[in-house]
Design a protein around this motif. Structure first.
Motif, mmCIF file in Angstrom:
data_model
loop_
_atom_site.group_PDB
_atom_site.id
_atom_site.type_symbol
_atom_site.label_atom_id
_atom_site.label_comp_id
_atom_site.label_asym_id
_atom_site.label_seq_id
_atom_site.Cartn_x
_atom_site.Cartn_y
_atom_site.Cartn_z
ATOM 1 N N GLU A 73 20.817 -7.937 7.293
ATOM 2 C CA GLU A 73 20.044 -8.645 6.017
ATOM 3 C C GLU A 73 21.009 -9.156 5.133
ATOM 4 O OE1 GLU A 73 19.778 -5.311 7.128
ATOM 5 O OE2 GLU A 73 19.578 -3.971 5.484
ATOM 6 N N VAL A 88 9.677 -13.173 17.184
ATOM 7 C CA VAL A 88 8.728 -11.817 17.222
ATOM 8 C C VAL A 88 7.429 -11.973 16.478
ATOM 9 C CG1 VAL A 88 8.944 -9.306 16.625
ATOM 10 C CG2 VAL A 88 10.763 -10.497 17.306
ATOM 11 N N GLU A 89 6.321 -11.204 16.942
ATOM 12 C CA GLU A 89 5.065 -11.233 16.277
ATOM 13 C C GLU A 89 4.916 -10.115 15.347
ATOM 14 O OE1 GLU A 89 2.080 -11.455 19.122
ATOM 15 O OE2 GLU A 89 2.658 -13.376 20.196
ATOM 16 N N ILE A 90 4.534 -10.478 14.080
ATOM 17 C CA ILE A 90 4.392 -9.534 13.187
ATOM 18 C C ILE A 90 2.729 -9.479 12.832
ATOM 19 C CG2 ILE A 90 4.917 -8.304 11.098
ATOM 20 C CD1 ILE A 90 7.675 -9.785 11.357
ATOM 21 N N PRO A 91 1.868 -8.681 13.608
ATOM 22 C CA PRO A 91 0.422 -8.881 13.307
ATOM 23 C C PRO A 91 0.160 -8.594 11.892
ATOM 24 C CG PRO A 91 1.044 -7.429 15.273
ATOM 25 C CD PRO A 91 2.234 -7.963 14.446
ATOM 26 N N GLY A 92 -1.060 -9.108 11.280
ATOM 27 C CA GLY A 92 -1.524 -8.786 10.024
ATOM 28 C C GLY A 92 -0.692 -9.368 8.876
ATOM 29 N N VAL A 93 0.780 -9.610 9.184
ATOM 30 C CA VAL A 93 1.339 -10.081 7.995
ATOM 31 C C VAL A 93 1.524 -11.959 8.083
ATOM 32 C CG1 VAL A 93 3.726 -10.310 6.998
ATOM 33 C CG2 VAL A 93 3.124 -8.159 8.134
ATOM 34 N N TYR A 97 3.418 -15.168 3.278
ATOM 35 C CA TYR A 97 3.652 -14.042 2.573
ATOM 36 C C TYR A 97 4.986 -13.616 2.999
ATOM 37 C CZ TYR A 97 3.263 -9.211 0.701
ATOM 38 O OH TYR A 97 3.900 -8.117 -0.175
ATOM 39 N N PHE A 98 5.380 -13.452 4.353
ATOM 40 C CA PHE A 98 6.526 -13.008 5.170
ATOM 41 C C PHE A 98 7.602 -13.859 4.568
ATOM 42 C CE2 PHE A 98 9.559 -13.704 8.504
ATOM 43 C CZ PHE A 98 9.999 -12.514 8.848
ATOM 44 N N GLU B 429 12.005 -2.301 17.240
ATOM 45 C CA GLU B 429 13.524 -2.569 16.712
ATOM 46 C C GLU B 429 13.427 -4.281 16.532
ATOM 47 O OE1 GLU B 429 16.655 -0.610 17.687
ATOM 48 O OE2 GLU B 429 15.404 1.111 17.300
ATOM 49 N N GLN B 431 11.173 -6.389 15.920
ATOM 50 C CA GLN B 431 10.155 -6.628 14.692
ATOM 51 C C GLN B 431 11.236 -6.345 13.370
ATOM 52 O OE1 GLN B 431 6.792 -4.345 14.749
ATOM 53 N NE2 GLN B 431 5.539 -6.197 15.307
ATOM 54 N N CYS B 435 12.842 -9.224 10.828
ATOM 55 C CA CYS B 435 12.857 -9.150 9.343
ATOM 56 C C CYS B 435 14.226 -9.351 8.636
ATOM 57 C CB CYS B 435 12.046 -8.055 8.843
ATOM 58 S SG CYS B 435 10.341 -8.086 9.233
ATOM 59 N N THR B 442 15.295 -3.265 5.911
ATOM 60 C CA THR B 442 14.608 -2.247 6.825
ATOM 61 C C THR B 442 13.318 -1.589 6.132
ATOM 62 O OG1 THR B 442 16.695 -2.128 8.228
ATOM 63 C CG2 THR B 442 14.677 -0.370 8.508
ATOM 64 N N LEU B 448 6.133 -3.941 4.826
ATOM 65 C CA LEU B 448 5.857 -5.137 5.074
ATOM 66 C C LEU B 448 4.737 -5.233 6.335
ATOM 67 C CD1 LEU B 448 6.331 -8.271 3.856
ATOM 68 C CD2 LEU B 448 7.313 -8.423 6.034
ATOM 69 N N ILE B 449 5.261 -4.444 7.521
ATOM 70 C CA ILE B 449 4.746 -4.352 8.633
ATOM 71 C C ILE B 449 3.274 -3.372 8.448
ATOM 72 C CG2 ILE B 449 4.909 -3.642 11.119
ATOM 73 C CD1 ILE B 449 7.910 -4.340 10.839
ATOM 74 N N GLY B 452 0.612 -4.890 6.389
ATOM 75 C CA GLY B 452 -0.089 -6.159 7.169
ATOM 76 C C GLY B 452 -1.212 -5.322 8.114
ATOM 77 N N PHE B 453 -0.722 -4.188 8.677
ATOM 78 C CA PHE B 453 -1.564 -3.560 9.637
ATOM 79 C C PHE B 453 -2.816 -2.889 8.751
ATOM 80 C CE2 PHE B 453 -2.355 0.654 11.532
ATOM 81 C CZ PHE B 453 -2.661 0.370 12.950
ATOM 82 N N LYS B 455 -4.264 -3.908 5.956
ATOM 83 C CA LYS B 455 -4.759 -5.256 5.262
ATOM 84 C C LYS B 455 -6.126 -5.114 5.114
ATOM 85 C CE LYS B 455 -3.663 -9.440 5.230
ATOM 86 N NZ LYS B 455 -2.777 -10.678 5.319
ATOM 87 N N GLN B 470 -1.725 1.152 -1.523
ATOM 88 C CA GLN B 470 -0.544 0.163 -0.928
ATOM 89 C C GLN B 470 0.758 1.024 -1.224
ATOM 90 O OE1 GLN B 470 -0.890 -3.784 -1.264
ATOM 91 N NE2 GLN B 470 1.345 -4.252 -0.568
#
Lengths: 256, 482
Positions: A73, A88-93, A97-98, B429, B431, B435, B442, B448-449, B452-453, B455, B470
């Motif tokens: 990062e 990569v897929e990030i479901p729900g995000v 927003y990402f 890893e 995902q 990010c 991390t 975030l992940i 999202g799950f 939401k 949240q």
């Protein structure tokens, strides 16, 4: 801008990069070509800091900083961008927003104020044009249910929004049809500028018809065996990589 | 172990923020369960004879029952004779007359929990009933609600002030014979909340109850009863915490909801009981029976739960859809980490015509956590054109945890439409690296992940609590704060 010196790296004890030397200045686009398994993606991953790659020798300097000491990062915040071969897929995000989280993480690290939703929306809107992004793609979860072409376009779109100093494009052309290839290339070309450098990794010469490089390097068995101008790509297209293979026997078979 | 797996592990272990104990003089009944204790509780509460009889009938029935073994949770037998069934802060006989009279220690407790009991400081638009061990210590905004005819008070007070309503509805949704823990609750329940929303009234504010277990070696057995009369609307929220102790403590509550014609009840829970330590020692056994009946036509009951605490969670907030065109909803996020176990889900019983139900369940397992979704969708022969949609998703963090899904579907009417979708995924890893490569740390990537799950469920919570929920999930998953 990016200085790679005698870089050796291995995966699970197996050496993949055998001493890479590469220097890319701001404003330049370099292409890295090579057959499967030559170490192209390994180089991209080592530059970005992915786990599982052990650097055994050499160094990588980015804008004068020792890149290999930084967490992934921190590299990104310093202005390094990797367009993934397999996003990569990030479901729900949600995609927007990402991106906002990413843009603000980068701004925060530089002591800049975070953008609010309205300001960010404006930036995003301008950049959408660049890769012909549909607004609906912003509202969908990151890469989820995207076609191969949409994923690659999304990578270039993210690059356009995050405005990195240096970008590595890892086989961005793979899986793209000719129309998508044009859109992606137009996006990259629009982002070219005197302050920004690119390393374009590809297997095929085709991409380089659209993104014309300043330099082309040939990577074989983890080592750059030849460097030249853009015409080198054409030469490779005609003759194949076999010419450079260490094992003459295999080269002959490939030529036959 | 790779660096990001280590981060994941660290992120999923942090301290329980609400584990402190309030030093307040308590009136505690001696441990043990027998008819005398039940008589004592009933006498403390100044209950009418019929209620004592109801308790005793439940107790005698409980003695004939066996502990249920079907859930996917494991715990040693509970010694019911070692538990104290009544604990209350010592105070004047009638309890505080106004919020100003509350013991300052208790008031500080609620302040530390983020629930100030001074009305000026209370979240605008939320009335709170604060239950401390076995008694309600404060209820705010009572007068303002009374103007609209809304009754919102502790259960004990309702028994004294509105016995006819309590007698009419108590045990009509969860009968005293219902199940082992509900029967136990019927015998020994102490306090809880009561609300009644009269005909045609839209309750002008969110109602909420905050449950706090403080005393050691006690059980909390609260009982909540909510009645929405014809055309009424109410949104109710409950929150829960408990001190950090090495022994397991039992919490066996019962909640009954009744919605008459055209009425809507929205019931939200943010459960953060003490989960036990990182080795699985201590924590609350949360064995709860929650059920609502959509008695009238066009009525609606919506359950939303965010379950993050307790050593064991065993609860299935359910809807009996008896009125024609009635609607039942269940939205759930259950997080287990360390050695927590959750077996949770819902039952949707379709009886009326054109009844509809929706189930959205999100399980998050980390550490050695075990998370099971268990749900029943039952369409009776009378339920013409009934519809159900169920979606159960699980996310796994690390390789020591588990996610399990047990959906039961019983359809007895050929016009029914029932859908069930399920998925299990991991935070990979890949995902996290993706990010990271975009500049996101991390820690932030994990929240975030996970957010999202979750939401789809969080958006069902009232606004202020969605933000709280949240934050709570982030807190549970992030390194220690502050």
């Amino acid at each position: 801008m990016l200085e790679i010196k005698n870089l050796h790296a291995s995966v699970d004890g197996r050496e993949i990069l055998n001493g890479i030397d590469l220097s890319i200045q701001a404003g330049e686009v370099h292409a890295l070509m090579g057959p499967n398994g030559s170490g192209k993606s390994t180089l991209a991953n080592v530059i970005a800091g992915r786990e599982g790659y052990e650097v055994t020798a050499g160094e990588v300097l980015f804008l004068g900083k020792n890149l290999l000491e930084l967490a992934p990062e921190e590299r990104a915040r310093a202005g390094l961008f990797l367009a993934f071969q397999y996003p990569v897929e990030i479901p729900g995000v949600n995609n927007l927003y990402f991106l906002k989280a990413a843009a603000n993480a980068i701004r925060k690290s530089r002591g800049e104020p975070e953008l609010d939703a309205m300001e960010f929306w404006e930036t995003v809107h301008q950049r959408m044009e660049l890769v012909k992004m549909d607004e609906s793609m912003l509202k969908r979860p990151v890469n989820e249910g995207f076609s191969g072409g949409e994923k690659k376009r999304n990578e270039i779109f993210q690059m356009a929004v995050l405005e990195p100093r240096f970008a590595v494009l890892d086989e961005t052309d793979s899986g793209l049809d000719i129309d998508a290839l044009k859109v992606v290339s137009d996006g990259v070309n629009a982002l070219r500028g005197p302050e920004r450098g690119f390393l374009v990794i590809t297997h095929y010469q085709r991409l380089l018809e659209y993104i014309v490089p300043d330099r082309v390097h040939v990577l074989i068995n983890g080592r750059i065996v030849r460097s030249g101008g853009k015409e080198l790509a054409l030469e490779l297209e005609e003759q194949g990589y076999a010419l450079y293979s260490k094992e003459p026997g295999r080269a002959r078979r490939a030529n036959a | 172990m790779s660096a990001s797996a280590e981060t994941l592990e660290r992120l999923t272990q942090n301290d329980y923020e609400f584990g402190f104990v309030t030093d307040v003089e308590q009136d505690v009944a001696p441990p043990g369960l027998n008819e005398d204790i039940i008589r004592l509780i009933s006498a403390k509460k100044e209950e009418p004879e019929w209620l004592l009889e109801w308790r005793l009938t439940a107790y005698r029935h409980w003695l004939t029952m066996e502990r249920p073994e079907w859930a996917r949770v494991h715990y040693p037998p509970i010694d019911y004779q070692a538990i104290s069934y009544y604990a209350a802060p010592k105070t004047r006989k009638d309890g505080p007359k106004s919020l100003d009279e509350i013991d300052p220690e208790i008031r500080r407790t609620y302040e530390r929990l983020g629930i100030p009991l001074v009305e000026q400081e209370i979240l605008a638009g939320v009335a709170v009933d604060a239950v401390f061990d076995s008694v309600s210590v404060a209820t705010s905004f009572k007068e303002k609600l009374a103007e609209k005819g809304v009754i919102f008070c502790s259960f004990s007070e309702a028994v004294r002030e509105h016995p006819e309503l309590v007698r009419q509805y108590l045990g009509t949704v969860v009968p005293y014979r219902d199940n082992y823990y509900a029967t136990l609750n019927s015998a020994v329940f102490t306090d809880g909340s009561f609300c009644y929303i009269p005909k045609g009234v839209r309750c002008p504010m969110e109602l909420s109850t905050y449950f706090r277990i403080n005393a050691s070696n006690t059980g909390q057995f609260e009982r909540t009863l909510i009645i929405a009369d014809e055309g009424a609307y109410v949104s109710y929220l409950e929150g829960c915490t408990a001190p950090q102790r090495d022994e397991n403590q039992l919490h066996a509550a019962v909640v009954e909801l009744i919605a008459l014609d055209d009425a809507t009840i929205k019931y939200s829970t943010v459960q953060n009981w003490y989960p036990g330590d990182a080795e699985g020692k201590g924590g609350i056994y949360n064995f709860v029976t929650k059920r609502g009946i959509c008695k009238g036509r066009n009525s609606k009951i919506s359950w939303t739960q965010v379950e993050t605490g307790s050593a064991i969670t065993w609860k299935y907030p359910s809807c009996i859809l008896r009125g024609d065109n009635s609607v039942g909803e269940f939205y759930s996020v259950a997080l287990t980490r360390d050695y927590q176990q959750a077996d949770t889900g819902t039952k949707m019983i379709h009886i009326g015509k054109n009844t509809r139900s929706t189930i959205i369940s999100k399980g998050i397992s980390a550490g050695h956590g075990q998370n099971a979704y268990r749900g029943l969708v039952k369409i009776l022969p009378t339920a013409d054109n009934a519809r159900n949609y169920s979606q159960c998703d699980s996310i796994l963090m690390g390789d020591q945890c588990g996610a399990h899904t047990f959906p039961y579907i019983q359809v007895q009417n050929p016009t029914a439409q029932v859908e069930h979708e399920a998925s299990t995924s991991k935070i990979s890893e890949d995902q996290l690296f993706y990010c990271n490569q975009r500049g996101i740390s991390t820690e932030d990537a994990v929240s975030l992940i996970v957010n999202g799950f979750c939401k789809e469920v969080f958006k069902e919570l009232p606004m202020e609590f969605a933000v709280e929920a949240q934050k709570l999930i982030e807190l549970k998953l992030e390194g220690s704060v502050g």
